[in-house]
Structure formats: structure tokens, C-alpha cells
Design a protein around this motif. Structure first.
Motif, short mmCIF file in Angstrom:
data_model
loop_
_atom_site.label_atom_id
_atom_site.label_comp_id
_atom_site.label_asym_id
_atom_site.label_seq_id
_atom_site.Cartn_x
_atom_site.Cartn_y
_atom_site.Cartn_z
N ALA A 62 0.82 -1.22 0.00
CA ALA A 62 0.00 0.00 0.00
C ALA A 62 0.85 1.27 0.00
O ALA A 62 0.46 2.30 -0.56
N ASP A 63 2.06 1.20 0.60
CA ASP A 63 2.92 2.39 0.66
C ASP A 63 3.83 2.54 -0.56
O ASP A 63 4.70 3.41 -0.59
N GLY A 64 3.62 1.69 -1.57
CA GLY A 64 4.40 1.81 -2.80
C GLY A 64 5.69 1.00 -2.81
O GLY A 64 6.38 0.95 -3.82
N GLN A 65 5.99 0.35 -1.69
CA GLN A 65 7.20 -0.49 -1.63
C GLN A 65 6.92 -1.83 -2.31
O GLN A 65 5.78 -2.26 -2.45
N LEU A 66 8.00 -2.49 -2.70
CA LEU A 66 7.90 -3.82 -3.29
C LEU A 66 7.44 -4.82 -2.23
O LEU A 66 7.97 -4.85 -1.12
N ASP A 67 6.45 -5.63 -2.58
CA ASP A 67 6.00 -6.71 -1.69
C ASP A 67 6.93 -7.91 -1.93
O ASP A 67 6.69 -8.74 -2.80
N ARG A 68 8.01 -7.94 -1.16
CA ARG A 68 9.04 -8.96 -1.39
C ARG A 68 8.52 -10.38 -1.19
O ARG A 68 8.91 -11.30 -1.90
N ALA A 69 7.64 -10.55 -0.20
CA ALA A 69 7.11 -11.90 0.07
C ALA A 69 6.29 -12.40 -1.12
O ALA A 69 6.42 -13.55 -1.54
N ALA A 70 5.45 -11.53 -1.68
CA ALA A 70 4.62 -11.91 -2.83
C ALA A 70 5.49 -12.21 -4.05
O ALA A 70 5.26 -13.18 -4.78
#
Length: 204
Positions: A62-70
Motif C-alpha cells: 500500500a505504501d508503494g514499496q515492493l512486496d518482497r514476500a509476494a
């Protein structure tokens, strides 16, 4: 501007970070591939925009960061997805490492690349003037990993097996530091190599 770039690599728990710290203490710039890998997917970066375009907006938090887990789930489930990610990130990481080293103060700089053998070696990094491998016997790696990470012998074995072989790394080496014992001995190796690399840069 540095005149000489040294690639530093080694297997897991071989002592790359310790070697890097000792070179930095001598005033040498060390550009770390792991830090570069985070920088090229930072919010607002071209790398992150390309990842979102390729893998869909659901790959962002939501904050624009990469969802590393996904992302990790996607790339471990499919070699094709992993290759697509590497095609975006690897050239950007190499470019950032080279730029950081070339702009560094001092006669030479170090690019710390843990997966140099796995990432195509000198073919993908033709701008490295020399390659320094920090080497330890596999049994020492195994024992250090178990102690450092508090893991089982089986998991340590799998982590080592997932990387390039010790032989593949040594095949890339111009210089080798064996880091299986005394820290004082390690310092002597670093100081000797520092002198050699400064002389090499001065001759360029």
C-alpha cells in the motif's frame, strides 16, 4: 575516481562481510551488490516501475514499496518468472555497482558480489580488473552457518548446495584469501592485497 575495480566474492558464511569491513577500514570504497539490489527496486525507481508493469500492481504494498514476500512466491514457483525478474534487476545492479566503484575516491574500489559465479562471472562483469575470492572448506562453512543462523545441519547443507560450487568460484579467482582460522592472519592478507591493488592502480 578509482582506476581499478576488484570483484569480491565467496560462498555463504565464508567471511565476505568481514573482509569488506577490513578493506573499508583502510579507506577503500566497497560497493555491495545486496545494497545495490535494494536500491534498484526502491520506490520511485525505474526498476520498481518495470517490475510492477511486468508482474502487476498487486506486487506493490500500500505504501508503494515492493512486496518482497509476494514476489518471492512468484519467482520460486516459476523459473520463467524468476528469469523475467533477473532480466529487469541484474543489469541495473551491475550498472549501479560499476558507477559507484568508478566514482569512488581512492586508487581502487571493491564490488562485493556474493553471487558472482552464479550471475555469469566475468562475462557479465567484464569491467572487473581482478577477482578476489574469500574461500573456506565446505565443512567450515557448514559449521559457521549452523552456529550463526541457529539452523539444522540439513538446512545448512541445502543452503550451501544452492550456491555455485567452491571449485566454480575458485575458477574465477585472481586472488584467494583462505578464511578458516585466525582473524589476525586475515588482517595480514587484507593489508598485503591493499598494497598490491594500490600498486596495480598506480600502474594503470
Amino acid at each position: 575516481m578509482s582506476d581499478c575495480i576488484i570483484g569480491l566474492t565467496g560462498g555463504i558464511a565464508a567471511g565476505k562481510s568481514e573482509l569488506s569491513r577490513r578493506f573499508e577500514a583502510l579507506g577503500v570504497t566497497v560497493a555491495d551488490a545486496d545494497i545495490a539490489a535494494r536500491a534498484v527496486v526502491a520506490p520511485g525507481s525505474e526498476g520498481l516501475a518495470r517490475i510492477a508493469a511486468r508482474f502487476g500492481p498487486g506486487i506493490l504494498l500500500a505504501d508503494g514499496q515492493l512486496d518482497r514476500a509476494a514476489l518471492r512466491q512468484r519467482i520460486f514457483a516459476s523459473a520463467q518468472e524468476r528469469q523475467a525478474l533477473e532480466a529487469i534487476t541484474h543489469p541495473a545492479i551491475r550498472q549501479l555497482l560499476r558507477q559507484t566503484c568508478e566514482q569512488a575516491d581512492g586508487p581502487y574500489a571493491i564490488a562485493a558480489i556474493p553471487l558472482l559465479a552464479e550471475a555469469g562471472g566475468r562475462q557479465q562483469y567484464p569491467w572487473l580488473d581482478r577477482v578476489l575470492v574469500v574461500d573456506v572448506p565446505v565443512a567450515v562453512q557448514h559449521a559457521r552457518l549452523m552456529q550463526r543462523d541457529g539452523i539444522t545441519a540439513e538446512l545448512a547443507e541445502r543452503m550451501i548446495a544452492a550456491q555455485a560450487s567452491r571449485e566454480a568460484r575458485l575458477a574465477l579467482a585472481d586472488d584467494v584469501v583462505v578464511n578458516d582460522g585466525d582473524p589476525a592472519q586475515l588482517q595480514a592478507h587484507v593489508e598485503r592485497l591493499d598494497r598490491c591493488y594500490r600498486e596495480l592502480a598506480a600502474r594503470r
